[in-house]
Design a protein around this motif. Structure first.
Motif, PDB file in Angstrom:
ATOM      1  N   SER A   1       0.813  -1.199  -0.132  1.00 31.34           N
ATOM      2  CA  SER A   1       0.081  -0.082  -0.038  1.00 31.34           C
ATOM      3  C   SER A   1       0.864   1.065   0.021  1.00 31.34           C
TER       4      SER A   1
ATOM      5  N   LYS B   1      -0.486   4.929   6.967  1.00 32.94           N
ATOM      6  CA  LYS B   1      -1.034   5.850   5.786  1.00 32.94           C
ATOM      7  C   LYS B   1      -0.407   7.177   5.971  1.00 32.94           C
TER       8      LYS B   1
ATOM      9  N   ARG C   1      -7.554  13.440   5.020  1.00 35.51           N
ATOM     10  CA  ARG C   1      -7.350  12.164   3.973  1.00 35.51           C
ATOM     11  C   ARG C   1      -6.365  11.388   4.348  1.00 35.51           C
TER      12      ARG C   1
ATOM     13  N   SER D   1      -4.159   8.477   2.768  1.00 38.19           N
ATOM     14  CA  SER D   1      -3.448   8.055   1.517  1.00 38.19           C
ATOM     15  C   SER D   1      -2.343   7.214   1.516  1.00 38.19           C
ATOM     16  N   SER D   2      -2.499   6.230   0.671  1.00 37.92           N
ATOM     17  CA  SER D   2      -1.566   5.204   0.174  1.00 37.92           C
ATOM     18  C   SER D   2      -0.465   5.905  -0.892  1.00 37.92           C
TER      19      SER D   2
ATOM     20  N   PRO E   1       0.456   4.220  -6.401  1.00 37.33           N
ATOM     21  CA  PRO E   1      -0.209   4.947  -7.226  1.00 37.33           C
ATOM     22  C   PRO E   1      -1.688   3.936  -8.027  1.00 37.33           C
ATOM     23  N   ASP E   2      -1.833   3.017  -7.639  1.00 43.01           N
ATOM     24  CA  ASP E   2      -3.081   2.176  -7.905  1.00 43.01           C
ATOM     25  C   ASP E   2      -4.000   2.413  -6.969  1.00 43.01           C
ATOM     26  N   LYS E   3      -4.626   3.408  -7.241  1.00 42.49           N
ATOM     27  CA  LYS E   3      -5.893   4.181  -6.488  1.00 42.49           C
ATOM     28  C   LYS E   3      -7.071   3.257  -6.536  1.00 42.49           C
TER      29      LYS E   3
ATOM     30  N   TYR F   1      -5.762   0.872  -3.978  1.00 45.44           N
ATOM     31  CA  TYR F   1      -5.638   1.450  -2.574  1.00 45.44           C
ATOM     32  C   TYR F   1      -6.057   2.805  -2.511  1.00 45.44           C
ATOM     33  N   PRO F   2      -7.291   2.944  -2.494  1.00 43.64           N
ATOM     34  CA  PRO F   2      -8.081   4.216  -2.708  1.00 43.64           C
ATOM     35  C   PRO F   2      -7.694   5.133  -1.462  1.00 43.64           C
ATOM     36  N   ASP F   3      -7.779   6.512  -1.541  1.00 41.82           N
ATOM     37  CA  ASP F   3      -7.757   7.390  -0.570  1.00 41.82           C
ATOM     38  C   ASP F   3      -8.973   7.318   0.574  1.00 41.82           C
TER      39      ASP F   3
END
Length: 255
Positions: A165, A205, A218, A220-221, A224-226, A229-231
């Motif tokens: 992540s 995070k 927020r 965040s991971s 870049p694969d959101k 691994y979404p915010d």
């Protein structure tokens, strides 16, 4: 080697070590992190700027290095020491240029508690893990300074990462140096990575706090694969409900 040349060589070695340990992309990223002038640092490295006693001590102080580090003859690399290895076949992970080896303990060494079986996102049953120490890392505080660690050694604990992540900032199975003194939710260092327990899980995070309008947070991971691994967005009240363990001070790639 004269003293000025030694300082330039040591500066290159020390910056390389920090870049690898912190995951910076370049010398410019290193300079931005420590509020340094990239052009001035480039001049020091390339022999075009004055690198006297005062300049060396001021630079060490600003980065948080040990005073006199740039004058140490033992810091200069020899043979292949200090050079980054080629990317490996396990996802392009690069090995940090500093390797810990067993040695006789020195009176000046510090002991950092290690929690070998504790991993971020590892599941349940970890609320009180800081009470269970697996072993200790016996290390010269000078090495910590070279690696860019700025907090006091007594504030550090070592755990391990578990998945992707936070890639590429943190690689799986990487030892994580956590500053357990930095865990006040009202004093979050905006944009830093924090380790915390939430819903019986140990998580990690990067946290951004927005003070515009209603305060929002927020999580965040860095991956870049959101999609995977979404915010996550939470309120200020929910932030205060999180049990913070501490701030990520340093992540090392496992050899």
């Amino acid at each position: 080697m004269d003293k000025i040349a030694l300082r330039r060589t040591n500066l290159r070695t020390a910056i390389n070590a920090v870049i690898e340990s912190k995951g910076f992309k370049s010398d410019v990223a290193f300079c931005e992190h420590y509020d340094l002038n990239p052009s001035h640092i480039s001049q020091l490295l390339n022999g075009h700027g004055s690198f006297g006693e005062r300049a060396a001590r001021n630079l060490e102080k600003k980065v948080g290095w040990e005073e006199g580090l740039l004058d140490k003859t033992s810091l200069s690399p020899s043979n292949n020491e200090g050079k980054t290895t080629s990317p490996s076949n396990n996802g392009g992970i690069r090995i940090a240029p500093i390797e810990f080896r067993s040695s006789e303990s020195k009176p000046t060494n510090v002991r950092i508690p290690v929690h070998k079986d504790i991993r971020a996102s590892c599941g349940t049953g970890i609320e009180n893990f800081l009470e269970d120490v697996s072993e200790y890392l016996d290390i010269d505080p000078y090495i910590l300074k070279v690696m860019g660690v700025q907090t006091k050694p007594e504030n550090l604990r070592i755990i391990y990462s578990d998945e992707y992540s936070m890639w590429p900032t943190v690689a799986p199975n990487s030892p994580l140096f956590i500053d357990v003194s930095d865990k006040d939710p009202d004093a979050i260092k905006n944009g830093n990575v924090y380790v915390f327990t939430h819903n019986h899980e140990l998580r990690m995070k990067r946290i951004f706090v927005s003070y515009a309008g209603n305060k929002t947070v927020r999580l965040s991971s860095d991956n870049p694969d959101k999609v995977r691994y979404p915010d996550e967005f939470i309120t200020a009240d929910q932030l205060n409900e999180i049990n913070f363990v501490g701030r990520l001070e340093l992540a090392l790639v496992k050899p």
